[in-house]
Motif scaffolding. Structure first.
Motif, PDB file in Angstrom:
ATOM      1  N   LYS A 112      -8.583  -2.235  -8.154  1.00  9.22           N
ATOM      2  CA  LYS A 112      -9.136  -1.016  -7.548  1.00  9.22           C
ATOM      3  C   LYS A 112     -10.059  -0.272  -8.510  1.00  9.22           C
ATOM      4  CE  LYS A 112      -6.694  -1.238  -3.701  1.00  9.22           C
ATOM      5  NZ  LYS A 112      -7.324  -1.629  -2.443  1.00  9.22           N
ATOM      6  N   TRP A 159     -12.526   4.850 -10.079  1.00  6.40           N
ATOM      7  CA  TRP A 159     -11.639   4.478  -8.984  1.00  6.40           C
ATOM      8  C   TRP A 159     -11.602   5.594  -7.958  1.00  6.40           C
ATOM      9  CZ3 TRP A 159     -10.229   5.227 -14.050  1.00  6.40           C
ATOM     10  CH2 TRP A 159      -9.496   6.368 -14.331  1.00  6.40           C
ATOM     11  N   GLU A 160     -11.075   5.311  -6.803  1.00  4.54           N
ATOM     12  CA  GLU A 160     -11.038   6.280  -5.705  1.00  4.54           C
ATOM     13  C   GLU A 160      -9.679   6.973  -5.663  1.00  4.54           C
ATOM     14  OE1 GLU A 160     -13.737   6.814  -3.908  1.00  4.54           O
ATOM     15  OE2 GLU A 160     -14.766   5.184  -4.976  1.00  4.54           O
ATOM     16  N   GLU A 167      -7.987   7.610  -3.149  1.00  7.10           N
ATOM     17  CA  GLU A 167      -7.138   6.912  -2.159  1.00  7.10           C
ATOM     18  C   GLU A 167      -6.363   5.764  -2.805  1.00  7.10           C
ATOM     19  OE1 GLU A 167     -10.323   7.737  -1.490  1.00  7.10           O
ATOM     20  OE2 GLU A 167      -9.729   9.363  -0.118  1.00  7.10           O
ATOM     21  N   ASP A 168      -6.851   5.271  -3.944  1.00  4.74           N
ATOM     22  CA  ASP A 168      -6.209   4.124  -4.587  1.00  4.74           C
ATOM     23  C   ASP A 168      -5.250   4.533  -5.703  1.00  4.74           C
ATOM     24  OD1 ASP A 168      -7.532   2.278  -2.958  1.00  4.74           O
ATOM     25  OD2 ASP A 168      -9.323   2.350  -4.217  1.00  4.74           O
ATOM     26  N   VAL A 195      -2.791   2.808 -10.836  1.00  2.49           N
ATOM     27  CA  VAL A 195      -4.000   2.284 -10.193  1.00  2.49           C
ATOM     28  C   VAL A 195      -3.996   0.773 -10.415  1.00  2.49           C
ATOM     29  CG1 VAL A 195      -6.507   2.455  -9.975  1.00  2.49           C
ATOM     30  CG2 VAL A 195      -5.220   4.385 -10.911  1.00  2.49           C
ATOM     31  N   ARG A 196      -4.150   0.023  -9.342  1.00  2.00           N
ATOM     32  CA  ARG A 196      -4.167  -1.443  -9.481  1.00  2.00           C
ATOM     33  C   ARG A 196      -5.468  -1.895 -10.164  1.00  2.00           C
ATOM     34  NH1 ARG A 196       0.647  -3.591  -7.962  1.00  2.00           N
ATOM     35  NH2 ARG A 196       1.426  -2.931  -5.933  1.00  2.00           N
ATOM     36  N   THR A 231      -0.314  -3.644 -12.311  1.00  2.00           N
ATOM     37  CA  THR A 231      -0.799  -2.287 -12.095  1.00  2.00           C
ATOM     38  C   THR A 231      -0.998  -1.567 -13.428  1.00  2.00           C
ATOM     39  OG1 THR A 231      -0.385  -0.274 -10.805  1.00  2.00           O
ATOM     40  CG2 THR A 231       1.517  -1.238 -11.921  1.00  2.00           C
ATOM     41  N   ASN A 291       0.796  -1.237   0.000  1.00  2.27           N
ATOM     42  CA  ASN A 291       0.000   0.000   0.000  1.00  2.27           C
ATOM     43  C   ASN A 291       0.819   1.273   0.000  1.00  2.27           C
ATOM     44  OD1 ASN A 291      -2.539  -1.331   0.023  1.00  2.27           O
ATOM     45  ND2 ASN A 291      -2.290  -1.736   2.206  1.00  2.27           N
TER      46      ASN A 291
END
Ligand code: ADP
Ligand code: MG
Length: 358
Positions: A285, A348-349, A351-352, A281-282, A237, A223
């Motif tokens: 996610k 996606w967010e 945070e991600d 971004v993964r 990713t 993370n």
């Protein structure tokens, strides 16, 4: 209690430095993995801890004692290698007893300890067989038993699962985890497989070209990667290049080369407007939804190109905003049909989103 300590370890072969500035403290009972691609210096470092190689610079301590120049047999270590290193002309019991014989352990105690350790690796019934009569997985269990029977203060494992096929590899991985929980021996485990490292380790040391990229728990490595290398090595990713539009207290906004506007939550470092960056971004996610929608922040509409059903999830490729995005979709039965060619949108967010200098 610190069991193993590496202080500024450097190793070179001829003039080629293959390990540099290696600093690490391994706590008693810890399971630490060295993770990195082939040739990054994992085995070389493990061999220095084992005593097969000596560092050119730096200090190596085991249980607080300086070990530079101390031969392997004086280090009381158990070691398991990638290739099966059992003696072919000896039975399993003789193989396992070998280290005890060298240490002049009496016969009754020897038999008792061999029996106990074979039970520990769940192979009590193969004591009288020869290595060639065992499967690959069984041989590695015996190699582990042989390493453990001397009750080493430290267990060193160099890619012990790499030669096994996928199913066995996972079985033995779970077995290693159980063993470690049961006996708690301090363990250093070398692997190039991120899943193995994530699932087994208390801490992971990520290596790249002989350098430590990051040391952290699996969660930290996954993370909060210290570098692009760590993030991309640890799992699949999406990488989108772009330019920073704005940075504020909450995070930053990036415009990608394909024209998407990506918002990222606060990063570990600051970026300046105009700076060239890569955003990551993964695939797991990104959420996929039905139909086209207007492009907005952290949102891209596009077309589903490929859907590969992999059982637990489906791996999709979506063309969106001038990029090809990899998206992992959980199949829960109420999902939309993943027909190639259909319009989809991805969200996606912030945070991600991870941002790194490009
Ligand atoms: P890993 O185990 O991560 O795959 P190694 O520690 O085996 O990597 O090797 C690190 C680097 O050192 C590689 O570039 C390898 O070619 C080199 N190397 C390893 N052993 C020797 C040796 N005995 N002589 C010369 N070069 C070596
Ligand atoms: Mg190696």
């Amino acid at each position: 209690v610190i069991d193993v300590e590496l202080r500024n370890i450097m190793k070179k072969f001829q003039n080629n430095v293959v390990v540099r500035d290696f600093n690490l403290q391994v706590e008693q009972g810890e399971f630490v993995s060295f993770l990195g691609p082939s040739g990054c210096g994992k085995t070389t470092t493990l061999n220095m801890i084992a005593g097969f190689l000596d560092p050119d610079e730096g200090e190596l301590l085991i249980k607080g004692r300086r070990m530079n120049g101390v031969p392997p047999y004086k280090r009381e270590l158990g070691m398991v290698f990638q290739t099966y290193s059992l003696f072919p002309h000896m039975t399993v019991a003789e193989n396992v007893a070998y280290g005890l014989k060298l240490r002049k352990v009496g016969k009754a105690e020897m038999q008792e300890r061999v029996k106990r350790v074979l039970e520990l690796v769940k192979l009590p019934h193969v004591a009288d067989r020869y290595p060639k009569q065992l499967s690959g997985g069984q041989r590695q269990r015996i190699a582990i038993a042989r390493a453990l029977v001397i009750e080493p203060s430290l267990l060193l494992l160099d890619e012990p699962l790499s030669n096994l096929d996928a199913k066995l590899r996972e079985e033995l991985r779970d077995e290693l985890k159980r063993l470690h929980q049961e006996i708690g021996v301090t363990t250093i485990f070398v692997t190039h497989d991120q899943e193995e490292a994530l699932s087994l380790s208390d801490r992971i040391v990520v290596l790249n070209h002989g350098r430590v990229e990051q040391i952290g728990t699996p969660e930290e490595i996954y993370n909060r990667p210290a570098s692009e290398f760590v993030h991309t090595f640890i799992g699949k990713t999406n990488r989108l290049e772009g330019v920073v539009l704005a940075q504020d207290g909450e995070g930053l906004t990036v415009k990608t080369a394909g024209g998407l506007i990506v918002r990222a939550a606060r990063q570990q470092r600051a970026f300046a407007p105009g700076e060239r960056v890569a955003v990551f971004v993964r695939p797991e996610k990104i959420r996929l939804a039905d139909g086209a929608a207007a492009d907005e922040v952290n949102h891209a509409s596009g077309q589903l190109m490929i859907a590969s059903f992999l059982g637990a999830f489906t791996e999709c490729e979506v063309k969106a905003g001038g990029h090809t995005l990899s998206v992992k979709v959980q199949m829960d039965g109420q999902g939309m049909p993943l027909t190639p060619g259909r319009a989809v949108n991805c969200r996606w967010e912030s945070e991600d989103v991870l941002v790194m200098p490009a």
